[in-house]
Motif scaffolding. Structure first.
Motif, PDB file in Angstrom:
ATOM      1  N   GLY A 171       0.823  -1.198   0.000  1.00 17.13           N
ATOM      2  CA  GLY A 171       0.000   0.000   0.000  1.00 17.13           C
ATOM      3  C   GLY A 171       0.858   1.250   0.000  1.00 17.13           C
ATOM      4  O   GLY A 171       2.051   1.220  -0.313  1.00 17.13           O
ATOM      5  N   ALA A 172       0.254   2.372   0.370  1.00 15.39           N
ATOM      6  CA  ALA A 172       0.952   3.656   0.351  1.00 15.39           C
ATOM      7  C   ALA A 172       1.765   3.862   1.620  1.00 15.39           C
ATOM      8  O   ALA A 172       1.312   3.579   2.731  1.00 15.39           O
ATOM      9  N   ALA A 173       2.983   4.401   1.438  1.00 11.97           N
ATOM     10  CA  ALA A 173       3.877   4.718   2.543  1.00 11.97           C
ATOM     11  C   ALA A 173       4.655   5.987   2.198  1.00 11.97           C
ATOM     12  O   ALA A 173       4.527   6.524   1.096  1.00 11.97           O
ATOM     13  N   ILE A 174       5.476   6.450   3.112  1.00 13.73           N
ATOM     14  CA  ILE A 174       6.319   7.597   2.819  1.00 13.73           C
ATOM     15  C   ILE A 174       7.304   7.228   1.715  1.00 13.73           C
ATOM     16  O   ILE A 174       7.920   6.161   1.744  1.00 13.73           O
ATOM     17  N   GLY A 175       7.415   8.097   0.711  1.00 14.71           N
ATOM     18  CA  GLY A 175       8.215   7.775  -0.460  1.00 14.71           C
ATOM     19  C   GLY A 175       9.683   8.137  -0.324  1.00 14.71           C
ATOM     20  O   GLY A 175      10.086   8.828   0.624  1.00 14.71           O
ATOM     21  N   PRO A 176      10.503   7.702  -1.264  1.00 10.98           N
ATOM     22  CA  PRO A 176      11.953   7.905  -1.177  1.00 10.98           C
ATOM     23  C   PRO A 176      12.390   9.351  -1.328  1.00 10.98           C
ATOM     24  O   PRO A 176      13.541   9.676  -1.016  1.00 10.98           O
ATOM     25  N   VAL A 177      11.513  10.239  -1.780  1.00 11.06           N
ATOM     26  CA  VAL A 177      11.882  11.655  -1.854  1.00 11.06           C
ATOM     27  C   VAL A 177      11.709  12.353  -0.511  1.00 11.06           C
ATOM     28  O   VAL A 177      12.168  13.485  -0.335  1.00 11.06           O
ATOM     29  N   ALA A 178      11.053  11.687   0.439  1.00  9.77           N
ATOM     30  CA  ALA A 178      10.698  12.350   1.697  1.00  9.77           C
ATOM     31  C   ALA A 178      11.165  11.624   2.945  1.00  9.77           C
ATOM     32  O   ALA A 178      11.175  12.224   4.031  1.00  9.77           O
ATOM     33  N   PHE A 179      11.541  10.344   2.830  1.00 10.06           N
ATOM     34  CA  PHE A 179      11.845   9.551   4.032  1.00 10.06           C
ATOM     35  C   PHE A 179      13.302   9.753   4.433  1.00 10.06           C
ATOM     36  O   PHE A 179      14.199   9.043   4.010  1.00 10.06           O
ATOM     37  N   GLU A 180      13.509  10.755   5.282  1.00 12.56           N
ATOM     38  CA  GLU A 180      14.856  11.103   5.741  1.00 12.56           C
ATOM     39  C   GLU A 180      15.206  10.316   7.000  1.00 12.56           C
ATOM     40  O   GLU A 180      14.432  10.283   7.958  1.00 12.56           O
ATOM     41  N   VAL A 181      16.371   9.683   6.994  1.00 14.13           N
ATOM     42  CA  VAL A 181      16.806   8.857   8.128  1.00 14.13           C
ATOM     43  C   VAL A 181      18.281   9.123   8.414  1.00 14.13           C
ATOM     44  O   VAL A 181      18.989   9.714   7.598  1.00 14.13           O
ATOM     45  N   GLY A 182      18.733   8.641   9.555  1.00 18.79           N
ATOM     46  CA  GLY A 182      20.133   8.736   9.902  1.00 18.79           C
ATOM     47  C   GLY A 182      20.925   7.560   9.351  1.00 18.79           C
ATOM     48  O   GLY A 182      20.355   6.542   8.944  1.00 18.79           O
ATOM     49  N   PRO A 183      22.258   7.666   9.345  1.00 17.53           N
ATOM     50  CA  PRO A 183      23.092   6.591   8.804  1.00 17.53           C
ATOM     51  C   PRO A 183      22.945   5.272   9.547  1.00 17.53           C
ATOM     52  O   PRO A 183      23.214   4.211   8.994  1.00 17.53           O
TER      53      PRO A 183
END
Length: 260
Positions: free
Chosen positions: A165-177
């Motif tokens: 289904g729908a989730a946060i996309g790769p242009v917006a999902f900011e994470v730490g290393p």
């Protein structure tokens, strides 16, 4: 089934015949403010009577004979059967679980999300289904593999296919290393699901990470993905975007097969 509520659904052939799946959007309910409008979660600060009415509308649109059972999600890997969840709720308990499975026709498996990835799984014969709540922690810890194992227990030897289904996309999902390291420690190919972001942060492709995990677990057919809860504000809730917000539901069940 009524189409009164706007729903996100698998396309033709993306799940086995007789398997029904959907993800709700934020449209069609009575909640107001940051929870507008079809919030299905009681734990977000929304008015309980609004949530109750939203759930009633969803159940009515599906023609449910009983209220939909929702587990208490904790970003873990516990899997519960739909029947066990219903029994616990009737007894006044809300079990912790992040995936629900069933091999009983008509039993609805359901989870809630607002950026995390909902993954629907079904045996290719359409006789067992499940749905998992896969945020990055649950995904890294093995919630998809645990759900696949549970389905294998219900239908040994039957291949499984998946729809996301729908989730946060790769242009917006900011994470730490540290998130990249958690995945890369298990599979070096996971590195391809991350790209540089701002200030030493990374942008993660949750869909790609899930596909990698599913394929490593033997799920060859994976459909869906590509929507972004963060950027599609009119359609989806997003915890990352808004903080105080509602939750969508992702549901799966299967109809009785007259041939069985």
């Amino acid at each position: 089934m009524s189409e009164a509520l706007p729903l996100l659904k698998p396309g033709p052939g993306e799940l086995p015949a007789g398997v029904h799946a959907l993800q709700t959007t934020r449209t069609g309910g009575v909640s107001t403010g940051p929870w507008a409008a079809l919030n299905l979660a009681l734990h977000t600060g929304d008015a309980p009577d609004h949530v109750a009415e939203n759930r009633r509308r969803l159940e009515q649109s599906l023609g449910c004979a009983a209220p939909i059972a929702w587990p208490r999600q904790v970003h873990g890997t516990t899997v519960i059967t739909a029947d066990a969840l219903q029994a616990a709720l009737k007894a006044g308990d809300t079990p912790e679980a992040d995936a629900v499975v069933s091999d009983r026709p008509g039993a609805i498996c359901a989870v809630q999300t607002a950026d995390c990835l909902p993954v629907v799984l079904a045996t290719v014969d359409g006789a067992a289904v499940g749905v998992a709540h896969a945020g990055w922690r649950g995904l890294a810890d093995g919630v998809l593999e645990a759900t696949i194992l549970a389905l294998n227990g219900l239908r040994p030897g039957v291949p499984i296919q998946a729809w996301m289904g729908a989730a946060i996309g790769p242009v917006a999902f900011e994470v730490g290393p540290e998130v990249r390291e958690a995945f890369r420690a298990q599979d070096p190919e996971a590195d391809a699901a991350f790209r540089p972001g701002a200030g030493g942060r990374l942008l993660a492709d949750l869909y790609r990470l899930a596909r990698q995990r599913l394929q490593r677990a033997g799920v060859a057919q994976v459909a869906g993905g590509g929507r972004c809860t963060f950027t599609e504000a009119e359609t989806f809730y997003s915890y990352r975007r808004d903080g105080a917000t509602g939750r969508m539901g992702t549901l799966v069940w299967f109809a009785p097969d007259p041939a069985r």
